[in-house]
Design a protein around this motif. Structure first.
Motif, PDB file in Angstrom:
ATOM      1  N   SER A  91     -46.689  37.244 -29.851  1.00 32.58           N
ATOM      2  CA  SER A  91     -45.490  36.549 -30.309  1.00 32.58           C
ATOM      3  C   SER A  91     -45.044  35.415 -29.386  1.00 32.58           C
ATOM      4  CB  SER A  91     -44.339  37.553 -30.467  1.00 32.58           C
ATOM      5  OG  SER A  91     -44.032  38.155 -29.220  1.00 32.58           O
ATOM      6  N   ARG A  92     -45.473  35.403 -28.128  1.00 36.01           N
ATOM      7  CA  ARG A  92     -44.958  34.421 -27.173  1.00 36.01           C
ATOM      8  C   ARG A  92     -46.019  33.482 -26.602  1.00 36.01           C
ATOM      9  NH1 ARG A  92     -40.534  35.640 -28.911  1.00 36.01           N
ATOM     10  NH2 ARG A  92     -38.701  36.263 -27.660  1.00 36.01           N
ATOM     11  N   MET A  93     -47.293  33.815 -26.711  1.00 40.57           N
ATOM     12  CA  MET A  93     -48.335  33.029 -26.061  1.00 40.57           C
ATOM     13  C   MET A  93     -49.287  32.425 -27.079  1.00 40.57           C
ATOM     14  SD  MET A  93     -49.282  35.518 -22.844  1.00 40.57           S
ATOM     15  CE  MET A  93     -48.015  36.058 -21.684  1.00 40.57           C
ATOM     16  N   ARG A  94     -49.956  31.373 -26.654  1.00 33.22           N
ATOM     17  CA  ARG A  94     -50.987  30.736 -27.462  1.00 33.22           C
ATOM     18  C   ARG A  94     -52.337  30.962 -26.791  1.00 33.22           C
ATOM     19  NH1 ARG A  94     -48.341  24.777 -28.901  1.00 33.22           N
ATOM     20  NH2 ARG A  94     -46.494  25.567 -30.023  1.00 33.22           N
ATOM     21  N   ALA A 167     -33.964  31.361 -18.790  1.00 36.80           N
ATOM     22  CA  ALA A 167     -34.137  32.160 -17.577  1.00 36.80           C
ATOM     23  C   ALA A 167     -35.189  31.562 -16.664  1.00 36.80           C
ATOM     24  CB  ALA A 167     -34.514  33.590 -17.964  1.00 36.80           C
ATOM     25  N   LEU A 168     -36.272  31.009 -17.262  1.00 38.66           N
ATOM     26  CA  LEU A 168     -37.297  30.366 -16.449  1.00 38.66           C
ATOM     27  C   LEU A 168     -36.751  29.129 -15.750  1.00 38.66           C
ATOM     28  CD1 LEU A 168     -40.359  30.660 -18.878  1.00 38.66           C
ATOM     29  CD2 LEU A 168     -39.930  32.000 -16.822  1.00 38.66           C
ATOM     30  N   VAL A 169     -35.920  28.383 -16.458  1.00 39.81           N
ATOM     31  CA  VAL A 169     -35.301  27.203 -15.851  1.00 39.81           C
ATOM     32  C   VAL A 169     -34.398  27.590 -14.688  1.00 39.81           C
ATOM     33  CG1 VAL A 169     -33.673  25.314 -16.277  1.00 39.81           C
ATOM     34  CG2 VAL A 169     -35.467  25.820 -17.948  1.00 39.81           C
ATOM     35  N   ASP A 170     -33.738  28.734 -14.812  1.00 39.10           N
ATOM     36  CA  ASP A 170     -32.834  29.200 -13.754  1.00 39.10           C
ATOM     37  C   ASP A 170     -33.569  29.798 -12.559  1.00 39.10           C
ATOM     38  OD1 ASP A 170     -30.638  28.380 -15.160  1.00 39.10           O
ATOM     39  OD2 ASP A 170     -30.260  30.337 -16.085  1.00 39.10           O
ATOM     40  N   GLY A 171     -34.895  29.846 -12.613  1.00 36.00           N
ATOM     41  CA  GLY A 171     -35.660  30.307 -11.465  1.00 36.00           C
ATOM     42  C   GLY A 171     -36.335  31.647 -11.631  1.00 36.00           C
ATOM     43  N   CYS A 172     -36.197  32.307 -12.778  1.00 36.16           N
ATOM     44  CA  CYS A 172     -36.858  33.599 -12.993  1.00 36.16           C
ATOM     45  C   CYS A 172     -38.349  33.393 -13.252  1.00 36.16           C
ATOM     46  CB  CYS A 172     -36.244  34.327 -14.189  1.00 36.16           C
ATOM     47  SG  CYS A 172     -34.626  35.047 -13.868  1.00 36.16           S
ATOM     48  N   THR A 173     -39.137  34.328 -12.814  1.00 37.21           N
ATOM     49  CA  THR A 173     -40.535  34.343 -13.219  1.00 37.21           C
ATOM     50  C   THR A 173     -40.621  34.858 -14.647  1.00 37.21           C
ATOM     51  OG1 THR A 173     -40.859  36.595 -12.398  1.00 37.21           O
ATOM     52  CG2 THR A 173     -41.255  34.792 -10.844  1.00 37.21           C
ATOM     53  N   ARG A 174     -41.823  34.727 -15.242  1.00 35.05           N
ATOM     54  CA  ARG A 174     -41.959  35.211 -16.620  1.00 35.05           C
ATOM     55  C   ARG A 174     -41.728  36.717 -16.690  1.00 35.05           C
ATOM     56  NH1 ARG A 174     -43.912  33.577 -21.464  1.00 35.05           N
ATOM     57  NH2 ARG A 174     -44.350  31.501 -20.621  1.00 35.05           N
ATOM     58  N   ALA A 175     -42.230  37.447 -15.686  1.00 34.65           N
ATOM     59  CA  ALA A 175     -42.029  38.896 -15.680  1.00 34.65           C
ATOM     60  C   ALA A 175     -40.551  39.246 -15.517  1.00 34.65           C
ATOM     61  CB  ALA A 175     -42.853  39.536 -14.564  1.00 34.65           C
ATOM     62  N   ALA A 177     -37.978  37.333 -16.325  1.00 34.23           N
ATOM     63  CA  ALA A 177     -37.270  36.941 -17.542  1.00 34.23           C
ATOM     64  C   ALA A 177     -37.457  37.991 -18.635  1.00 34.23           C
ATOM     65  CB  ALA A 177     -37.771  35.584 -18.024  1.00 34.23           C
ATOM     66  N   PHE A 178     -38.662  38.527 -18.726  1.00 29.23           N
ATOM     67  CA  PHE A 178     -38.896  39.584 -19.728  1.00 29.23           C
ATOM     68  C   PHE A 178     -38.096  40.832 -19.381  1.00 29.23           C
ATOM     69  CE2 PHE A 178     -41.196  43.354 -21.131  1.00 29.23           C
ATOM     70  CZ  PHE A 178     -41.316  43.094 -22.488  1.00 29.23           C
ATOM     71  N   ARG A 179     -38.093  41.203 -18.105  1.00 30.60           N
ATOM     72  CA  ARG A 179     -37.417  42.436 -17.698  1.00 30.60           C
ATOM     73  C   ARG A 179     -35.906  42.335 -17.842  1.00 30.60           C
ATOM     74  NH1 ARG A 179     -38.975  42.312 -12.994  1.00 30.60           N
ATOM     75  NH2 ARG A 179     -37.082  41.785 -11.858  1.00 30.60           N
ATOM     76  N   ARG A 180     -35.333  41.182 -17.520  1.00 27.90           N
ATOM     77  CA  ARG A 180     -33.881  41.046 -17.498  1.00 27.90           C
ATOM     78  C   ARG A 180     -33.299  40.560 -18.824  1.00 27.90           C
ATOM     79  NH1 ARG A 180     -32.843  38.117 -11.590  1.00 27.90           N
ATOM     80  NH2 ARG A 180     -33.816  39.764 -10.301  1.00 27.90           N
ATOM     81  N   ILE A 181     -34.070  39.818 -19.594  1.00 25.51           N
ATOM     82  CA  ILE A 181     -33.536  39.210 -20.825  1.00 25.51           C
ATOM     83  C   ILE A 181     -34.087  39.887 -22.072  1.00 25.51           C
ATOM     84  CG2 ILE A 181     -33.259  37.078 -22.112  1.00 25.51           C
ATOM     85  CD1 ILE A 181     -31.826  37.103 -19.409  1.00 25.51           C
ATOM     86  N   VAL A 182     -35.405  39.934 -22.190  1.00 29.87           N
ATOM     87  CA  VAL A 182     -36.030  40.398 -23.428  1.00 29.87           C
ATOM     88  C   VAL A 182     -35.972  41.916 -23.563  1.00 29.87           C
ATOM     89  CG1 VAL A 182     -38.164  40.424 -24.776  1.00 29.87           C
ATOM     90  CG2 VAL A 182     -37.529  38.392 -23.462  1.00 29.87           C
TER      91      VAL A 182
END
Length: 272
Positions: A91-94, A167-175, A177-182
């Protein structure tokens, strides 16, 4: 009139669907003489717990109950972990091969389980995993995985990708951002998916009957229930008591997760 007709149809459907369960439960509480009566009653006139004592005291009941819980919980947990990663990638990657992968998952979901009985038996035989709870857990994992991937993919697509990008713009890594947001937003979907996967694996009968041949101590409750009547003759009260206790874990799990399940089933239904 339309609303009355729909409500009546819903009530009739509910009664038809719930009556076998109701009859199972009240039979478990009826004395044997009432069960064998030529004029059965809809209510237990003199309730008894004797059948539950007989079922719980039967040889192997608690062992088979523990086997069912172990393989079901293990399969569902593994399916959630693997499916969550797969659904996120879809759903998120190409990536190349994404389309055929989705088609393969849908094809696996549509395939009848019965068609896999012989291949699974051959694999278990050639790898010396017959009569093994590990093999049974792997089979349940295989059964629940496609459904879990498809369902979690739908939940992930309902979560705006802009939240992760922010979240990535604010400095989170992808992991992170997934853990805290998704992940917090995905919790209702995980609850709903785990419940349906648990019910599917908990009630499975055919694979246990095929893969557990010699070591009968590794059977699960569905197979044990099928032979329970042979052991106790015509003791239908004890059989219904055992079946009632077999249904309790799924019922308790549903009651515990009902709010999450309701939110998960309607997630993404409304936009804006």
């Amino acid at each position: 009139m339309r609303r009355v007709a729909l409500n009546t149809a819903a009530a009739v459907t509910f009664v038809v669907m719930i009556f076998p369960v109701y009859w199972m439960v009240i039979t478990a509480f009826k004395p044997t003489k009432d069960i064998q009566s030529e004029t059965p009653s809809l209510f237990p006139l003199s309730p008894t717990l004797q059948h539950f004592e007989t079922a719980m005291g039967a040889e192997g009941f608690w062992r088979f109950w523990a086997n069912s819980l172990l393989v079901t919980a293990g399969a569902v947990l593994l399916a959630l972990i693997v499916a969550l990663l797969a659904a996120f990638a879809v759903s998120r990657m190409r990536w190349r091969g994404k389309g055929p992968f989705i088609v393969a998952v849908f094809a696996a979901q549509m395939a009848p389980w019965e068609a896999l009985l012989v291949p699974m038996f051959i694999i278990a035989r050639d790898t010396d995993l017959l009569d093994s709870l590990l093999m049974l857990t792997g089979v349940y994992f295989m059964i629940t995985l496609p459904f879990t991937i498809v369902t979690l993919r739908g939940f992930l697509q309902a979560i705006p990708a802009d939240l992760e990008e922010a979240a990535l713009v604010d400095g989170c890594t992808r992991a992170a951002a997934f853990r805290r947001i998704v992940f917090p937003l995905l919790a209702p979907g995980l609850m709903a998916t785990s419940l349906f996967g648990f019910i599917t694996a908990w009630n499975e009968f055919a694979f246990v009957n095929v893969l557990i041949i010699k070591d009968q101590a590794n059977r699960t409750l569905p197979v044990w229930l099928s032979s329970f009547r042979d052991v106790f003759g015509t003791d239908w009260g004890a059989t219904m008591a055992a079946a009632t206790m077999f249904a309790l874990p799924a019922l308790v799990l549903f009651l515990f997760l009902q709010r999450r399940v309701g939110a998960g089933m309607t997630a993404g239904a409304v936009k804006g």
